[in-house]
Enzyme design. Structure first.
Site, short mmCIF file in Angstrom:
data_model
loop_
_atom_site.label_atom_id
_atom_site.label_comp_id
_atom_site.label_asym_id
_atom_site.label_seq_id
_atom_site.Cartn_x
_atom_site.Cartn_y
_atom_site.Cartn_z
N GLU A 1 13.05 -4.78 33.16
CA GLU A 1 11.82 -5.38 33.64
C GLU A 1 11.15 -6.03 32.45
O GLU A 1 10.62 -5.34 31.58
CB GLU A 1 10.97 -4.27 34.28
CG GLU A 1 10.03 -4.81 35.32
CD GLU A 1 8.76 -5.29 34.67
OE1 GLU A 1 8.72 -6.47 34.28
OE2 GLU A 1 7.85 -4.48 34.54
N LYS B 1 11.87 7.52 25.80
CA LYS B 1 11.47 7.02 24.48
C LYS B 1 10.23 6.16 24.70
O LYS B 1 10.32 5.01 25.10
CB LYS B 1 12.61 6.20 23.86
CG LYS B 1 12.64 6.20 22.35
CD LYS B 1 11.41 5.64 21.67
CE LYS B 1 11.39 4.12 21.65
NZ LYS B 1 10.11 3.60 21.11
N SER C 1 10.14 -6.46 26.08
CA SER C 1 10.33 -7.88 25.77
C SER C 1 11.73 -8.36 26.17
O SER C 1 12.68 -7.58 26.26
CB SER C 1 10.13 -8.11 24.27
OG SER C 1 11.08 -7.36 23.54
N CYS D 1 2.99 -7.15 32.64
CA CYS D 1 4.22 -7.90 32.92
C CYS D 1 4.01 -8.88 34.05
O CYS D 1 4.49 -9.99 34.03
CB CYS D 1 5.37 -6.95 33.22
SG CYS D 1 4.92 -5.65 34.36
N GLY E 1 15.36 -6.55 25.74
CA GLY E 1 16.10 -6.37 27.00
C GLY E 1 17.54 -6.87 26.88
O GLY E 1 18.49 -6.21 27.31
N GLU F 1 5.60 -16.55 27.84
CA GLU F 1 4.75 -15.39 28.08
C GLU F 1 3.87 -15.16 26.86
O GLU F 1 4.36 -15.02 25.75
CB GLU F 1 5.62 -14.15 28.35
CG GLU F 1 4.78 -12.94 28.69
CD GLU F 1 5.61 -11.72 29.04
OE1 GLU F 1 6.47 -11.33 28.23
OE2 GLU F 1 5.40 -11.16 30.14
P1 NAI Z 1 9.38 -4.33 22.67
O1 NAI Z 1 10.31 -4.86 23.70
O2 NAI Z 1 9.79 -4.39 21.23
O3 NAI Z 1 9.02 -2.79 22.98
C1 NAI Z 1 9.24 -2.14 24.22
C2 NAI Z 1 9.97 -0.80 24.00
O4 NAI Z 1 11.28 -1.09 23.52
C3 NAI Z 1 9.32 0.09 22.95
O5 NAI Z 1 9.45 1.45 23.36
C4 NAI Z 1 10.18 -0.15 21.73
O6 NAI Z 1 10.18 0.94 20.83
C5 NAI Z 1 11.54 -0.31 22.35
N1 NAI Z 1 12.52 -1.03 21.51
C6 NAI Z 1 12.27 -2.00 20.59
N2 NAI Z 1 13.40 -2.39 20.00
C7 NAI Z 1 14.41 -1.65 20.55
C8 NAI Z 1 15.82 -1.59 20.37
N3 NAI Z 1 16.44 -2.36 19.47
N4 NAI Z 1 16.55 -0.74 21.12
C9 NAI Z 1 15.95 0.05 22.04
N5 NAI Z 1 14.61 0.06 22.24
C10 NAI Z 1 13.85 -0.79 21.52
O7 NAI Z 1 7.98 -5.07 22.88
P2 NAI Z 1 6.84 -5.30 21.77
O8 NAI Z 1 7.46 -5.76 20.49
O9 NAI Z 1 6.02 -4.07 21.71
O10 NAI Z 1 5.99 -6.51 22.43
C11 NAI Z 1 6.36 -7.85 22.17
C12 NAI Z 1 6.30 -8.71 23.41
O11 NAI Z 1 7.13 -8.15 24.42
C13 NAI Z 1 4.94 -8.82 24.06
O12 NAI Z 1 4.17 -9.80 23.45
C14 NAI Z 1 5.31 -9.18 25.48
O13 NAI Z 1 5.57 -10.55 25.59
C15 NAI Z 1 6.62 -8.41 25.72
N6 NAI Z 1 6.39 -7.15 26.42
C16 NAI Z 1 6.57 -7.11 27.78
C17 NAI Z 1 6.28 -5.96 28.48
C18 NAI Z 1 6.44 -5.87 29.96
O14 NAI Z 1 5.71 -5.14 30.60
N7 NAI Z 1 7.40 -6.56 30.54
C19 NAI Z 1 5.76 -4.76 27.81
C20 NAI Z 1 5.65 -4.88 26.38
C21 NAI Z 1 5.95 -6.04 25.73
#
Ligand code: NAI
Ligand code: MG
Length: 484
Positions: A255, A180, A234, A289, A238, A386
């Site tokens: 992660e 996904k 995020s 990250c 997570g 972060e």
């Molecule tokens: P997010 O955690 O919402 O998105 C990451 C993935 O999780 C996307 O594919 C999203 O569709 C999916 N996702 C979102 N809600 C979900 C749920 N309830 N169940 C299963 N999958 C779900 O991150 P977002 O909102 O794009 O970014 C927000 C913050 O997250 C950033 O500002 C940053 O701090 C952090 N982040 C950290 C990353 C890393 O590499 N560790 C990567 C992206 C974001």
């Protein structure tokens, strides 16, 4: 560039080796963050599509894919890696348009994706069980087996690298994957599915369902047919995924990012350190990250480091991804708002320097000028949370003891680096710093696919990359035969 590159259909899902429309019949717009235009529409997958993808993956495990032996899976991965390299420019352009990252970074990501395929191709037939000496009359051995269906929920910041490290290792172990991708950037995930198919990957071994996190992502996490979830993103999501997967007693690898420090001691070679200190913060516009968002500096070298970094910052130029400058836009206007929200919490701080957004950058782009804050207290919000943007804080310290306390003084623990000429100090701190990777007189080690990676605390748990990942994407069976 056409939005149908490489034969993909961005408006559809890739399930069971075919492009299929999503069940909702609706779509989401994919943004080009360099100018705010719409790139194309992507499928808005939901629980029904996820269910079809899981069924396709289950089917693959008991047919062509499941029947391959280890070295045959390795050969397929090697072929995928080769085809990825053949499409280097096309994939890099897709990623630059979709994520907003400068072309050179996008090219580096394509090469990393190919390297993951090569690495896991070579590893696929080198993982094995053991025989265990046991009671008289017994022979005992272990078997390393795939989990079965693995779910991969990935973010938008490094789609290709994260596909490489998670899907690559999972396929090497013989799992069938449901991926996904992020709603903010998913073109290279779709392109990868087509490339893998072109390489001869059996139908159902890799399925891709684009869509929203709360719809497709949540359905994948909760699906009872999924045996392992790998998530990068995020902290909030997570936590949600861990508890949802817990309801099915499914293991997760998380992660979740960090607040990774670089520690610059009084005996550091500051000239060597300076390019790393800055680059580790602004690479991919800070949306990494393992970004180094905290620079901890011994008071005796403080002005020298701040002045050196400030000079780098003043030379930084941000602009459209295709112009290949130092920094691109953030991935979306939402991400820009998050980062600007943090910047406004730094109103009480001294800005040491900022970079430039070039004058001709389109006004619809999601640009944020790189910003360096000096002399920040270790407990300030900008030194604790972060930010995920091109923002770094410099924090002074007086002693090694204090430096370790500040470095370990956030809820995260992903990576850390030590700049010092003292071998004894390097060894001491490598043990004392809380992080999954420690760098001595460097930062990031070039991102090596061979190097196990993951965190502790709010940075998550489990390890991806390197050989270690193969243990996470497999399970161990013990066989005890009583034969007298
Ligand atoms: P997010 O955690 O919402 O998105 C990451 C993935 O999780 C996307 O594919 C999203 O569709 C999916 N996702 C979102 N809600 C979900 C749920 N309830 N169940 C299963 N999958 C779900 O991150 P977002 O909102 O794009 O970014 C927000 C913050 O997250 C950033 O500002 C940053 O701090 C952090 N982040 C950290 C990353 C890393 O590499 N560790 C990567 C992206 C974001
Ligand atoms: Mg989100």
């Amino acid at each position: 560039m056409t939005m149908r590159p490489l034969g993909i259909d961005p408006g559809q899902c890739f399930i069971g080796g075919r492009w299929v429309p999503c069940e909702s019949g609706s779509s989401l717009d994919l943004l080009n963050p360099s100018d705010g235009s719409t790139l194309c529409a992507i499928a808005r997958g939901n629980a029904l599509d996820i269910d079809k993808a899981v069924i396709a993956a289950q089917g693959a495990l008991v047919s062509d894919w499941g029947r391959l032996v280890n070295f045959e899976r390795g050969r397929l991965l090697a072929k995928i890696g080769q085809l990825v390299l053949e499409q280097l420019e096309t994939l890099a352009e897709l990623e630059a348009l979709d994520v907003g990252k400068p072309l050179k970074q996008a090219r580096a990501d394509v090469i990393a994706l190919a390297r993951y395929m090569e690495f896991y191709a070579g590893a696929a037939d080198k993982i094995h069980g053991a025989t265990i000496p046991y009671l008289d009359g017994y022979t005992v051995y272990t078997l390393r087996e795939p989990h079965g269906v693995t779910g991969h929920i990935i973010p938008w910041n490094y789609p290709m690298q994260i596909i490489g490290r998670s899907v690559g290792a999972a396929l090497a172990m013989g799992n069938a994957c449901v991926l996904k991708p992020a709603e903010d950037a998913c073109l290279t995930a779709l392109a990868f599915a087509q490339i893998a198919d072109d390489a001869g990957l059996p139908a159902g071994a890799l399925n891709v369902v684009p869509g929203l996190g709360a719809e497709a992502g949540a359905a994948l996490t909760a699906h009872p047919g999924v045996h392992h979830i790998s998530f990068t993103g995020s902290v909030g999501v997570g936590k949600l995924i861990q508890s949802e997967a817990g309801a099915n007693v499914v293991p997760v690898t998380l992660e979740l990012g960090g607040k990774s420090p670089q520690l610059v001691f009084e005996d550091a070679d500051v000239d060597s350190a300076l390019p790393f200190l800055t680059n580790a913060g602004i690479q991919n516009a800070g949306q990494t990250c393992s970004a180094s968002s905290r620079i901890l500096v011994h008071r005796s070298r403080f002005d020298e480091v701040v002045n050196g970094m400030a000079a780098h910052y003043r030379a930084l130029r941000a602009g459209p991804a295709m112009q290949d400058l130092d920094v691109g836009p953030l991935v979306s206007h939402r991400q820009k708002e998050i980062v600007e929200g943090f910047l406004s919490k730094g109103d009480d701080l001294e800005i040491a320097a900022t970079g430039q957004i070039i004058a001709v950058a389109p006004s619809g782009g999601a640009y944020v000028a790189p910003t360096l804050f000096a002399d920040v207290a270790a407990d300030h919000t900008l030194a604790q949370e972060e930010i995920f943007g091109p923002v770094q804080v410099v924090i002074p310290f007086e002693s090694e003891e204090e430096a370790v306390a500040i470095a370990n003084g956030t809820p995260y623990g992903l990576v850390a680096s030590v700049w010092s000429q003292s071998g004894a100090r390097q060894m001491r701190l490598a043990k004392r710093l809380r992080a999954g990777q420690i760098f001595l007189n460097n930062y990031g080690a070039g991102g090596g696919v061979e190097l196990p990676f993951g965190g502790s605390g709010l940075s998550g748990h489990g390890r991806e990359k390197g050989f270690e990942a193969l243990y996470g994407f497999s399970t161990l069976k013990t066989v005890a035969a009583l034969h007298g």
